[in-house]
Design a protein around this motif. Sequence first.
Motif, PDB file in Angstrom:
ATOM      1  N   MET A   1      23.050  11.168  -0.838  1.00 55.68           N
ATOM      2  CA  MET A   1      22.947   9.825  -0.264  1.00 55.68           C
ATOM      3  C   MET A   1      21.537   9.278  -0.462  1.00 55.68           C
ATOM      4  O   MET A   1      20.570  10.036  -0.476  1.00 55.68           O
ATOM      5  N   ASP A   2      21.440   7.940  -0.582  1.00 58.39           N
ATOM      6  CA  ASP A   2      20.152   7.275  -0.680  1.00 58.39           C
ATOM      7  C   ASP A   2      19.719   6.790   0.696  1.00 58.39           C
ATOM      8  O   ASP A   2      20.557   6.393   1.525  1.00 58.39           O
ATOM      9  N   TYR A   3      18.411   6.838   0.929  1.00 61.42           N
ATOM     10  CA  TYR A   3      17.860   6.380   2.204  1.00 61.42           C
ATOM     11  C   TYR A   3      16.723   5.404   1.942  1.00 61.42           C
ATOM     12  O   TYR A   3      15.900   5.626   1.050  1.00 61.42           O
ATOM     13  N   ILE A   4      16.674   4.346   2.730  1.00 64.69           N
ATOM     14  CA  ILE A   4      15.520   3.441   2.742  1.00 64.69           C
ATOM     15  C   ILE A   4      14.879   3.527   4.128  1.00 64.69           C
ATOM     16  O   ILE A   4      15.547   3.311   5.153  1.00 64.69           O
ATOM     17  N   TYR A   5      13.635   3.883   4.143  1.00 61.85           N
ATOM     18  CA  TYR A   5      12.831   3.928   5.376  1.00 61.85           C
ATOM     19  C   TYR A   5      11.941   2.689   5.357  1.00 61.85           C
ATOM     20  O   TYR A   5      11.176   2.494   4.407  1.00 61.85           O
ATOM     21  N   TYR A   6      12.043   1.855   6.398  1.00 58.21           N
ATOM     22  CA  TYR A   6      11.325   0.579   6.376  1.00 58.21           C
ATOM     23  C   TYR A   6      10.704   0.280   7.738  1.00 58.21           C
ATOM     24  O   TYR A   6      10.933   1.002   8.710  1.00 58.21           O
ATOM     25  N   ASN A   7       9.905  -0.794   7.765  1.00 54.07           N
ATOM     26  CA  ASN A   7       9.223  -1.227   8.990  1.00 54.07           C
ATOM     27  C   ASN A   7       8.321  -0.121   9.538  1.00 54.07           C
ATOM     28  O   ASN A   7       8.315   0.185  10.724  1.00 54.07           O
ATOM     29  N   GLY A   8       7.570   0.490   8.622  1.00 53.38           N
ATOM     30  CA  GLY A   8       6.652   1.549   9.036  1.00 53.38           C
ATOM     31  C   GLY A   8       5.293   1.394   8.405  1.00 53.38           C
ATOM     32  O   GLY A   8       4.989   0.386   7.754  1.00 53.38           O
ATOM     33  N   SER A   9       4.460   2.356   8.620  1.00 50.40           N
ATOM     34  CA  SER A   9       3.155   2.449   7.959  1.00 50.40           C
ATOM     35  C   SER A   9       3.174   3.733   7.151  1.00 50.40           C
ATOM     36  O   SER A   9       3.141   4.826   7.717  1.00 50.40           O
ATOM     37  N   ILE A  10       3.264   3.613   5.832  1.00 43.32           N
ATOM     38  CA  ILE A  10       3.433   4.776   4.962  1.00 43.32           C
ATOM     39  C   ILE A  10       2.115   5.081   4.256  1.00 43.32           C
ATOM     40  O   ILE A  10       1.630   4.291   3.447  1.00 43.32           O
ATOM     41  N   ILE A  11       1.535   6.220   4.612  1.00 42.41           N
ATOM     42  CA  ILE A  11       0.285   6.686   4.000  1.00 42.41           C
ATOM     43  C   ILE A  11       0.671   7.599   2.843  1.00 42.41           C
ATOM     44  O   ILE A  11       1.192   8.699   3.057  1.00 42.41           O
ATOM     45  N   THR A  12       0.403   7.185   1.623  1.00 43.69           N
ATOM     46  CA  THR A  12       0.868   7.965   0.467  1.00 43.69           C
ATOM     47  C   THR A  12      -0.043   9.135   0.122  1.00 43.69           C
ATOM     48  O   THR A  12       0.384  10.089  -0.513  1.00 43.69           O
ATOM     49  N   SER A  46      26.030   2.606  -0.557  1.00 43.46           N
ATOM     50  CA  SER A  46      25.880   3.999  -0.107  1.00 43.46           C
ATOM     51  C   SER A  46      24.493   4.297   0.473  1.00 43.46           C
ATOM     52  O   SER A  46      24.174   5.442   0.757  1.00 43.46           O
ATOM     53  N   THR A  47      23.676   3.252   0.633  1.00 48.65           N
ATOM     54  CA  THR A  47      22.311   3.444   1.140  1.00 48.65           C
ATOM     55  C   THR A  47      22.284   3.368   2.661  1.00 48.65           C
ATOM     56  O   THR A  47      22.837   2.429   3.246  1.00 48.65           O
ATOM     57  N   GLU A  48      21.646   4.345   3.283  1.00 54.18           N
ATOM     58  CA  GLU A  48      21.432   4.299   4.731  1.00 54.18           C
ATOM     59  C   GLU A  48      20.009   3.825   4.998  1.00 54.18           C
ATOM     60  O   GLU A  48      19.052   4.386   4.450  1.00 54.18           O
ATOM     61  N   CYS A  49      19.868   2.783   5.825  1.00 49.42           N
ATOM     62  CA  CYS A  49      18.550   2.213   6.132  1.00 49.42           C
ATOM     63  C   CYS A  49      18.071   2.725   7.485  1.00 49.42           C
ATOM     64  O   CYS A  49      18.812   2.694   8.476  1.00 49.42           O
ATOM     65  N   VAL A  50      16.822   3.206   7.527  1.00 51.01           N
ATOM     66  CA  VAL A  50      16.240   3.789   8.743  1.00 51.01           C
ATOM     67  C   VAL A  50      15.038   2.955   9.162  1.00 51.01           C
ATOM     68  O   VAL A  50      14.060   2.840   8.416  1.00 51.01           O
ATOM     69  N   ASP A  51      15.113   2.363  10.345  1.00 50.27           N
ATOM     70  CA  ASP A  51      14.023   1.558  10.890  1.00 50.27           C
ATOM     71  C   ASP A  51      12.977   2.494  11.493  1.00 50.27           C
ATOM     72  O   ASP A  51      13.264   3.232  12.440  1.00 50.27           O
ATOM     73  N   LEU A  52      11.761   2.459  10.971  1.00 52.58           N
ATOM     74  CA  LEU A  52      10.681   3.336  11.456  1.00 52.58           C
ATOM     75  C   LEU A  52      10.008   2.808  12.710  1.00 52.58           C
ATOM     76  O   LEU A  52       9.155   3.484  13.300  1.00 52.58           O
ATOM     77  N   GLU A  53      10.328   1.596  13.083  1.00 51.26           N
ATOM     78  CA  GLU A  53       9.818   0.992  14.319  1.00 51.26           C
ATOM     79  C   GLU A  53       8.297   0.997  14.381  1.00 51.26           C
ATOM     80  O   GLU A  53       7.692   1.225  15.434  1.00 51.26           O
ATOM     81  N   GLY A  54       7.673   0.767  13.227  1.00 51.80           N
ATOM     82  CA  GLY A  54       6.217   0.660  13.179  1.00 51.80           C
ATOM     83  C   GLY A  54       5.478   1.979  13.153  1.00 51.80           C
ATOM     84  O   GLY A  54       4.242   1.993  13.103  1.00 51.80           O
ATOM     85  N   LYS A  55       6.195   3.089  13.159  1.00 50.12           N
ATOM     86  CA  LYS A  55       5.537   4.396  13.168  1.00 50.12           C
ATOM     87  C   LYS A  55       5.095   4.795  11.764  1.00 50.12           C
ATOM     88  O   LYS A  55       5.389   4.114  10.786  1.00 50.12           O
ATOM     89  N   THR A  56       4.391   5.922  11.661  1.00 44.94           N
ATOM     90  CA  THR A  56       3.702   6.312  10.428  1.00 44.94           C
ATOM     91  C   THR A  56       4.412   7.443   9.707  1.00 44.94           C
ATOM     92  O   THR A  56       4.816   8.433  10.327  1.00 44.94           O
ATOM     93  N   ILE A  57       4.545   7.284   8.401  1.00 39.35           N
ATOM     94  CA  ILE A  57       5.038   8.357   7.539  1.00 39.35           C
ATOM     95  C   ILE A  57       3.904   8.785   6.613  1.00 39.35           C
ATOM     96  O   ILE A  57       3.145   7.954   6.123  1.00 39.35           O
ATOM     97  N   MET A  58       3.794  10.087   6.390  1.00 44.03           N
ATOM     98  CA  MET A  58       2.853  10.622   5.411  1.00 44.03           C
ATOM     99  C   MET A  58       3.418  11.921   4.834  1.00 44.03           C
ATOM    100  O   MET A  58       4.424  12.439   5.339  1.00 44.03           O
ATOM    101  N   PRO A  59       2.809  12.475   3.782  1.00 41.09           N
ATOM    102  CA  PRO A  59       3.336  13.709   3.206  1.00 41.09           C
ATOM    103  C   PRO A  59       3.316  14.866   4.201  1.00 41.09           C
ATOM    104  O   PRO A  59       2.453  14.923   5.095  1.00 41.09           O
ATOM    105  N   GLY A  60       4.250  15.793   4.051  1.00 43.78           N
ATOM    106  CA  GLY A  60       4.222  17.000   4.865  1.00 43.78           C
ATOM    107  C   GLY A  60       2.950  17.783   4.614  1.00 43.78           C
ATOM    108  O   GLY A  60       2.423  17.805   3.496  1.00 43.78           O
ATOM    109  N   PHE A  61       2.442  18.434   5.642  1.00 41.08           N
ATOM    110  CA  PHE A  61       1.201  19.195   5.532  1.00 41.08           C
ATOM    111  C   PHE A  61       1.458  20.516   4.808  1.00 41.08           C
ATOM    112  O   PHE A  61       2.539  21.101   4.902  1.00 41.08           O
ATOM    113  N   ILE A  62       0.434  20.974   4.105  1.00 45.79           N
ATOM    114  CA  ILE A  62       0.489  22.251   3.377  1.00 45.79           C
ATOM    115  C   ILE A  62      -0.448  23.244   4.057  1.00 45.79           C
ATOM    116  O   ILE A  62      -1.634  22.972   4.244  1.00 45.79           O
ATOM    117  N   ASP A  63       0.109  24.362   4.456  1.00 45.54           N
ATOM    118  CA  ASP A  63      -0.672  25.452   5.053  1.00 45.54           C
ATOM    119  C   ASP A  63      -1.431  26.146   3.917  1.00 45.54           C
ATOM    120  O   ASP A  63      -0.882  26.979   3.209  1.00 45.54           O
TER     121      ASP A  63
END
Length: 536
Positions: A1-12, A46-63
């Motif tokens: 499935m495809d996902y769109i994450y929107y309305n957030g702050s995405i730190i690449t 077939s796309t599911e849209c996810v509202d981030l409600e202004g919250k932040t996404i960034m890459p997963g941390f690496i130990d």
Amino acid sequence: MDYIYYNGSIITMEKPEEQYSAMLVCGDRIVMLGTDEEVLRRKTASTECVDLEGKTIMPGFIDAHGHFLINVLASHMFVDVSCAPAGKITCKDDLIQTLRAADEAEPGKHMLIGFGFDDTLIEEYRMPETKDLDQVSTERGIMILHPSLHMMSANTKAIELAGVAAPDFNPEGATIYRDADGKPTGVFEEMGAMGPFLKKAASAKMLSQLPGAIGKTCQQYMEKGVTTVCEGAGGNAMATLTGAAEKVGKFPVRYIVCPSMGKKVPKKMNKKDPLKYIDGPVKLIQDGSIQIYTAGLGQPYTIQHAGRAKADDYKGFQIRDVASLRKLFEEIIAAGRTFAIHGNGDGTIDSIIEALEGCKNLKDIQPRNLLIHSQMIREDQLDKLEELHLYPSFFPSHVHVWGDRHKSTFIGEERANRINPCGSALKRNIPFSLHNDPPVTKVNPLSSVWSAVTRKTYSGDILGEEQRIPVYDALKAVTIDAAWQYGLDDMLGSLAPGKKADFILLDTNPLSCDADTLPEIQIEKVWIDGKQAWNR
């Protein structure tokens, strides 16, 4: 499935100024980043849209460096004997009472193991000896591990089981403390002395509980935003243990395995998914830990340990001489592998550099070898790293946890102000990573970021203000730069089209909050390979 994450702050983590509000993920890959309007145009039936409600996404941390399976054991199978302020032990009697309670709660013949005891934090200022631990039991083996994992204590039964009582048992690069009659007092330093005990530590019950404990530990890592964990020393066989947990759905994270150097250069793992079980560099250890006086320094320790006193000019020790270390480097280079070498003291780092510079096949060295901890690395040593394809992974939690004692006792103010010199590395544009070294300190990359940014000790002192670094650069050290050090940056460590969809949702943007609140940021959700792996 495809996902769109929107309305957030995405730190690449691709560029400092690069932030988007929306991201398209198809399967396990990132496909697009942009504004809400730009990305939502790609929506299909077939796309599911996810509202981030202004919250932040960034890459997963690496130990970037830790001991995953030891952390599993320390967190769920060992007795917590941590000393205040990290724990509740303040004196020898507290330790004895805690062990007696654990023995009564879970009796048996398997080894009773305590983890986290730091002798410099208790009234007696010494590790427990055989005579102390025999008060708990003489029928059951008892081991007490220092949080540094470079020192331990044992009772009479454990010494008997490990077979290390013989006067001629004196492994190179290790210390066995003995009484006037040559009998072990029960205190053992470094892996050469500790290894026989660790081989006896596992029990059938422990192994049966391991998959469940691995699953619980994965949850603890993901709770802190970690999507890639590290086995910083050990063997490729450890992947077999985690594989058993994966079969029952209890190992969702990626796993870097750094096999320890033995008589021969370890072979690479043969795994179907090389981004699930990741071949790490060959691990070497060249010294110990500053706080137990086993790191190899260029100048003597400021105040020698009262209970394990050495000569006033004692500088710690190194496990191998330069010639022996050079031979190992040459073998690893000839095998076409990278290495990660543990080096805390500046004297040890001198020997590492000297050994590497003299390798007859240095021209064939693979890029991105790691200098693990690099606690006391000097400016002149930093100047030599990149030409040797050697890159530091710093342990900034030392500043908070042990910084006050580094300053007052172990190495003095001038040298303590330079431990974990992230600022100096940044000025040279040397890619470095940060780590917690779990279970030495608890896994929490944002706490490492905070330590590198503020350099605050437990007492609130600032240790080496000039070594502070900006938040963004500290975040790079637990994401894209950590991925780069392990040769994973083409797929992990940042959010970009074509990369694996490993990302986390935070309740606060770490680039816009007060630096002192960084460790308090909550991770709300974790995705690995585009699938939600954890939810608060």
